[in-house]
Design a protein around this motif. Sequence first.
Motif, PDB file in Angstrom:
ATOM      1  N   UNK A   1      -0.238  -6.578  36.605  1.00  0.00           N
ATOM      2  CA  UNK A   1       0.589  -7.706  37.052  1.00  0.00           C
ATOM      3  C   UNK A   1       1.671  -7.179  37.977  1.00  0.00           C
ATOM      4  N   UNK A   2       1.997  -7.925  39.005  1.00  0.00           N
ATOM      5  CA  UNK A   2       3.013  -7.502  39.961  1.00  0.00           C
ATOM      6  C   UNK A   2       3.719  -8.747  40.503  1.00  0.00           C
ATOM      7  N   UNK A   3       5.037  -8.723  40.484  1.00  0.00           N
ATOM      8  CA  UNK A   3       5.810  -9.869  40.975  1.00  0.00           C
ATOM      9  C   UNK A   3       6.532  -9.509  42.254  1.00  0.00           C
TER      10      UNK A   3
ATOM     11  N   UNK B   1       9.558 -10.786  44.503  1.00  0.00           N
ATOM     12  CA  UNK B   1      10.711 -11.684  44.494  1.00  0.00           C
ATOM     13  C   UNK B   1      11.251 -11.767  45.913  1.00  0.00           C
TER      14      UNK B   1
ATOM     15  N   UNK C   1       1.076 -16.969  39.707  1.00  0.00           N
ATOM     16  CA  UNK C   1       2.143 -17.868  39.267  1.00  0.00           C
ATOM     17  C   UNK C   1       3.207 -17.929  40.357  1.00  0.00           C
ATOM     18  N   UNK C   2       3.454 -19.141  40.850  1.00  0.00           N
ATOM     19  CA  UNK C   2       4.406 -19.347  41.947  1.00  0.00           C
ATOM     20  C   UNK C   2       5.649 -20.034  41.398  1.00  0.00           C
TER      21      UNK C   2
ATOM     22  N   UNK D   1       3.956 -14.113  41.398  1.00  0.00           N
ATOM     23  CA  UNK D   1       3.413 -13.137  40.456  1.00  0.00           C
ATOM     24  C   UNK D   1       1.899 -13.162  40.550  1.00  0.00           C
TER      25      UNK D   1
ATOM     26  N   UNK E   1      -1.534 -11.564  38.962  1.00  0.00           N
ATOM     27  CA  UNK E   1      -2.153 -10.810  37.876  1.00  0.00           C
ATOM     28  C   UNK E   1      -3.614 -10.615  38.262  1.00  0.00           C
TER      29      UNK E   1
END
Lengths: 326, 326
Positions: A38-40, A42, A81-82, A125, A127
């Motif tokens: 997983x990587x977000x 920002x 996920x936005x 995000x 995944x």
Amino acid sequence: MSEDEIVGIYRERLGLGEDARNDVEAVQAGNRLLVSKVDTLVYGTDVPPGMTPRKAARKAAVACVSDFAAKGVRPRWALVSITAPTSCTARMHGSMASGLADAADAYGFKVLGGDTNRGSEISITVCMMGLAKGVFPRKDAPTGPGYWKRPPAVPGRGGASPGDRVFATGPFGLSAAGLYAISHGVPGPRGALRAVMEPRARLDFGARAAPYLSSTMDSSDGLSTTLNEMAARSGVAIIVDCEPAADGVAEFAAKHGLDPDSLVYHGGEEYEIVFTLRPGGINDIFSAIRDTRTPLTPIGRVEEGEGVYVGHKDRKRLVDGGWKAF
Amino acid sequence: MSEDEIVGIYRERLGLGEDARNDVEAVQAGNRLLVSKVDTLVYGTDVPPGMTPRKAARKAAVACVSDFAAKGVRPRWALVSITAPTSCTARMHGSMASGLADAADAYGFKVLGGDTNRGSEISITVCMMGLAKGVFPRKDAPTGPGYWKRPPAVPGRGGASPGDRVFATGPFGLSAAGLYAISHGVPGPRGALRAVMEPRARLDFGARAAPYLSSTMDSSDGLSTTLNEMAARSGVAIIVDCEPAADGVAEFAAKHGLDPDSLVYHGGEEYEIVFTLRPGGINDIFSAIRDTRTPLTPIGRVEEGEGVYVGHKDRKRLVDGGWKAF
């Protein structure tokens, strides 16, 4: 509080242990090895000025793909996920969706679904999931030398031995130089703007070469971070005897009064695979280098000892000066 | 811009299609069906006043578990991405880590790893993975009636037929009443505070009952959203002939001048499984109800037609008034 301290808190309470320190997580799922990450991204932290939402979303996915590439596994599925404020327009959402589609096309994964949320700042995000090559033997499979089968696995960050050579899939410094150029409104070295705005992951090379690498790690937090982590996990010293700077980075640094080593070793945001090879191992990956047109960058060698050192006679310790979120 | 419009943009550009409209995503991975879900909890949007970071993080995980529960699959692995400002203390991070550990203990999944990021607002993204029961037949498996094996699958949101009965794993309205009570400083109905602060997912029930349900969906966006979605996906009408309000909700609404239907149907944040059963299907899930002490709440029945209606003689259309992030 440092990032290491924060990560340490979660590690301890969730009982993660050292096993979790890899670019990806790998667990047995039925007869396959399931690989996930997983990587977000920002917006306020990770998106440079002038980057379109499309490029930003593409980068969010590339960051994840790069970790898969370093482990030689092709990502097959993604969940996204936005989070965005209500002021985020349809045009911006459309641009981000296109950026994700760009990455999905380029790297061959499928977005399965995701989540949308309201928040004060845009973040994306990603995944990703994939399956390592090979299957675990059936429980009822015959055993013995003639039937022995190696279960699927991904190469780790440890595993380098004295005598190994250290390489990367490209030279370093363009991203940091490009970021400086953008934020100061000056021209950067050739390829620097593209390195910032359109990073690519070395998936084709990684997928072919990974089985032959004694240790491997993605360089996205900075080359000094990667080399120190690989040296520590392998229990060896790494000697950088070949400056891995991209063309034009030294000149750019001199012109603007910057430390060239900072650009090359600590900049981060470069999605290269750093890896070690046993003596003679270059033969094993020769066709992967040639067919995928990967620029092979020699970095140095592995010795007994600990830490990372730069130079020949006057060795200077290279500390971990890469990107830390906190 | 509405949430549906935003989701529509991503669906279209990423080619998701209607298949992606389920509580979880399911794909074949080797010989197993891999089930996954991502869910982000944004502090400013999703965390009520007075909720500790520990409870908030636990809730972030429960939201994901609930979608697995509705599909009868036990989550086995999780990746967690934490975004937080630099002002977030070690104590808060520790509390959030403990909340994740609480959920992992309660629902039997393992956190594999994750990501930490700097951002202006705290958010917790949980990505969960699991495997549906059963294996896909080997390619070399014999076929024919004696060998025929049903491949693993998860029940969908569609599938309800006229004559089916509609149930849920609990009554509704406590969460919305509790949220009102907390934000207005008044006492709520019995169990309302706990419903808000310590929601639980019906995993044990779902894991046992799912194979027998004709359609099923998690209720976390609100009962009216869930019923309308199930009716639309199944191509049927749902008649609510049994008010599924929790004890004390009607009195609470009357006392504070609130619309009781809003609390029961549109509140959301209730992690129940809403499901339909073929006539006589109650026998199939009787032991699941008994052994897992699940409060079975009758809601209504399925008829030919479309939409959701409340009442006996004077049927009133129940529109989707549940939670929308945008």
